[in-house]
Write a protein that holds these residues in place. Sequence first.
Motif, short mmCIF file in Angstrom:
data_model
loop_
_atom_site.label_atom_id
_atom_site.label_comp_id
_atom_site.label_asym_id
_atom_site.label_seq_id
_atom_site.Cartn_x
_atom_site.Cartn_y
_atom_site.Cartn_z
N GLN A 36 22.28 6.30 14.09
CA GLN A 36 21.84 5.81 15.39
C GLN A 36 20.32 5.62 15.41
O GLN A 36 19.82 4.60 15.91
N TRP A 37 19.60 6.56 14.85
CA TRP A 37 18.14 6.47 14.86
C TRP A 37 17.63 5.35 13.97
O TRP A 37 16.57 4.77 14.24
N ARG A 38 18.36 5.04 12.92
CA ARG A 38 17.96 3.90 12.08
C ARG A 38 18.02 2.60 12.87
O ARG A 38 17.29 1.66 12.58
N ARG A 39 18.90 2.54 13.86
CA ARG A 39 19.00 1.35 14.70
C ARG A 39 18.00 1.38 15.86
O ARG A 39 17.35 0.38 16.15
N ASP A 40 17.87 2.54 16.51
CA ASP A 40 17.10 2.62 17.75
C ASP A 40 15.66 3.10 17.55
O ASP A 40 14.85 2.99 18.48
N ILE A 41 15.36 3.68 16.41
CA ILE A 41 14.05 4.22 16.01
C ILE A 41 13.32 4.98 17.12
O ILE A 41 12.16 4.70 17.42
N PRO A 42 13.97 5.97 17.75
CA PRO A 42 13.28 6.73 18.80
C PRO A 42 12.08 7.51 18.26
O PRO A 42 11.12 7.75 19.00
N HIS A 43 12.13 7.92 16.98
CA HIS A 43 11.00 8.64 16.39
C HIS A 43 9.76 7.76 16.32
O HIS A 43 8.64 8.20 16.59
N ASP A 44 9.96 6.49 15.94
CA ASP A 44 8.84 5.56 15.92
C ASP A 44 8.34 5.26 17.34
O ASP A 44 7.13 5.16 17.59
N GLU A 45 9.26 5.10 18.26
CA GLU A 45 8.87 4.83 19.64
C GLU A 45 8.06 6.01 20.20
O GLU A 45 7.07 5.80 20.93
N PHE A 46 8.45 7.23 19.84
CA PHE A 46 7.72 8.41 20.29
C PHE A 46 6.31 8.42 19.70
O PHE A 46 5.32 8.67 20.41
N ALA A 47 6.21 8.12 18.39
CA ALA A 47 4.89 8.10 17.74
C ALA A 47 4.01 7.01 18.34
O ALA A 47 2.81 7.23 18.59
N ARG A 48 4.56 5.85 18.60
CA ARG A 48 3.78 4.74 19.16
C ARG A 48 3.26 5.06 20.56
O ARG A 48 2.14 4.69 20.92
N TRP A 49 4.10 5.74 21.32
CA TRP A 49 3.68 6.14 22.66
C TRP A 49 2.52 7.14 22.58
O TRP A 49 1.55 7.03 23.35
#
Length: 459
Positions: A429-442
């Motif tokens: 799921q995270w490979r599709r939605d990349i919440p970890h990257d979104e968190f870092a970008r925020w």
Amino acid sequence: MWLGLGLVISGCAGEAAVLPLSPEADMPLVGVTVTEIPPTAVSLLLASPTASAPNEPAATPTILITPSPLPTIPPLSDNTAVCGQILPLTNPPIPPSPPNFNPAAVARFDQLVPDNARAAWERIQSHPQDVGLVAIRLGGDGSTAVLNGDVPMPLASVVKLIHLVAYAEAVAAGELDPLRPVSLVELDHYFLPRSDGRSHAEAIEVLREEGRVQPNETITLETVAEIMMRFSSNAATDYMHFLLGQERIEQTAVGLGLSSQTAPCPWLTQFLAMDNHLRPGGSATAVETYLANPALYAQEGAALAEAYRLDSDFRVAQRATRWQPPIEVQSLFSENLNGQATPNEYATLMLRLAQNDLNSPESSYFARRLLEWPMRFRVNQDVFYNLAYKDGNLPGILTTAYYAYPQNASGPVVVILFYRHIPEQTYRQWRRDIPHDEFARWLLREPQAIPALRAALGQ
């Protein structure tokens, strides 16, 4: 106030990416169906490069298979450079440091986190022992938030930052010519099918669309380094790895002060050793053996990689017999034998890059102009003066490293975010939605995010 080297690449109107998406670069074998070819194979004649789409019936057969004995693990020659010459192959386990969550601050932080990053923050709360985080905002209040900063964790493709620095230093010293032509045929000798989620193939396709492949089917060495960073091509990384040499790669890590860094092994070494159908018992037995004896992994992996890139018969046979190791085997290998280091040390490395603190201004420039490829997007140019990015993924592992000069900040911001032990379904799921990257970008762009995170972690 100095705001970077002015490395902005002109963006094209209409490009949609807000920030770079995680390239499928390391080993996205999860969810890929690969038919196992019996170990009776193979002398092959490749009659056509055309491939069928994943869910379409196979095209007219293009591979002629003649039974022949499966090759054994090739001998290790005197000239083969095994990984682990200067650095260790594994790290002793270091227990994580649990955060002292502040309930009131956590509640306030919950209200700030964007919805597309919420899963990443929730996992920090539920599994803090499996997250390495360093977020630094220089200038202003100088806020820093840290979780497990001194715990070595798997890096996945973030380790390619070492290759980038080694290349930049060699170019700055006049040892490598960035305009040197590199044959795509030669580069293909480092490509292992089904091991990179099409990142290398996509890179070559884009270069052709951009008109950067010469009529004689060559690209420049600088372009090899570019696709190593922009597309995270494992083949490009291994080409650079063997060009620079194992000892130099390891010495670069030492020179950067990465005292927790384990030896970066070529991706061919890692994948061929992990998926070692040449060893009796197959991949599961191979990984168990290598965990018990890492030196044997270095020796056999080096021999396999050397044979793959230099021996066309061996390479063709490996491409035909390659199969998918169980996800548990992939995770076990990646957690223990992929390159490791601490979040604190990689935060320091990104800060050095952001502040032109390599061995010379020239090497800093060469490294940054490749690492800041996300500035090609207009939307990033609207928010940042400079933005640099490298991520990585292996089964159960997702890693992200950023530095940026936001237009709303008086200094650089660095975010390192490493996740490990991610369950398979969550990983998919995270490979599709990349919440970890979104968190870092925020964390990069929102001035109040890092101070609020620091408070939530009880720091």
